[in-house]
Design a protein around this motif. Structure first.
Motif, short mmCIF file in Angstrom:
data_model
loop_
_atom_site.label_atom_id
_atom_site.label_comp_id
_atom_site.label_asym_id
_atom_site.label_seq_id
_atom_site.Cartn_x
_atom_site.Cartn_y
_atom_site.Cartn_z
N PHE A 129 -5.22 6.39 3.55
CA PHE A 129 -4.72 6.18 2.83
C PHE A 129 -4.17 6.85 1.51
CE2 PHE A 129 -4.90 2.26 0.55
CZ PHE A 129 -6.13 1.72 -0.60
N PHE B 113 0.18 5.25 1.79
CA PHE B 113 -0.25 6.24 2.06
C PHE B 113 0.42 7.55 2.14
CE2 PHE B 113 -2.87 3.77 4.74
CZ PHE B 113 -2.30 2.14 4.55
N ALA C 263 -3.37 0.39 -2.98
CA ALA C 263 -2.88 -0.40 -2.01
C ALA C 263 -2.76 -1.92 -3.58
CB ALA C 263 -4.31 -1.53 -0.96
N THR D 235 -6.65 -0.68 3.80
CA THR D 235 -7.03 1.21 4.28
C THR D 235 -6.57 1.67 5.19
OG1 THR D 235 -9.29 1.03 4.20
CG2 THR D 235 -8.72 0.99 2.16
N GLY E 257 0.86 -1.05 -0.08
CA GLY E 257 -0.40 0.32 0.03
C GLY E 257 0.99 1.35 -0.13
#
Length: 123
Positions: A46, A36, A49, A105, A34
Motif C-alpha cells: 500500500f 500500491f 488512498a 490498505t 488507492g
C-alpha cells in the motif's frame, strides 16, 4: 471500472513525478481509490488512498510527507504526486478502485486494478 496508469519513468533521487490513473466505466466518484507499488522480488504494498470525495487521504509511513494523492471526479482521474524520490521508491505503481469503503490498505479489499506503470529512481 477500467483503470489505466501513466506518468512513470526514470528520475534521479530527489526528483519528482506525477502519476495519473484514468478510469472509465461505472461511476468513478462512487469508488475510493488507492495506489500500491511492487518492487522486484517484493510483495505489492500500500502507498496511498483517497475517499470518494477528496476529504480523506491515507498514506504509508514510508511516503508520508513526500507523496500526495488527489482526485478529479470530473476528469475520472486520480493522481499521485511524488516528491523527494528515493531509490527505494523504485517499483511498478498500480492504482486500484474499491466500493467497500475508504482508507483501505490491503490488496484484497480492492476490486479493480490497472496494469501498472514503472517508476525508477536512480541514485
Amino acid at each position: 471500472v477500467q483503470l489505466v496508469e501513466s506518468g512513470g519513468g526514470l528520475v534521479q533521487a530527489g526528483g519528482s513525478l506525477r502519476l495519473s490513473c484514468a478510469a472509465s466505466g461505472r461511476a468513478f466518484s462512487r469508488y475510493a481509490m488507492g495506489w500500491f507499488r511492487q518492487a522486484p522480488g517484493k510483495e505489492r504494498e500500500f502507498v496511498a488512498a483517497i475517499s470518494w470525495s477528496v476529504d480523506n487521504t491515507y498514506y504509508a509511513d514510508s511516503v508520508k510527507g513526500r507523496f500526495t494523492i488527489s482526485r478529479d471526479n470530473d476528469k475520472n482521474t486520480v493522481y499521485l504526486q511524488m516528491n523527494s524520490l528515493k531509490p527505494e521508491d523504485t517499483a511498478v505503481y498500480y492504482c486500484a478502485a474499491t466500493g467497500r469503503g475508504y482508507g483501505l490498505t490491503r490488496l484484497g479489499q480492492y476490486d479493480y486494478w490497472g496494469q501498472g506503470t514503472q517508476v525508477t529512481v536512480s541514485s
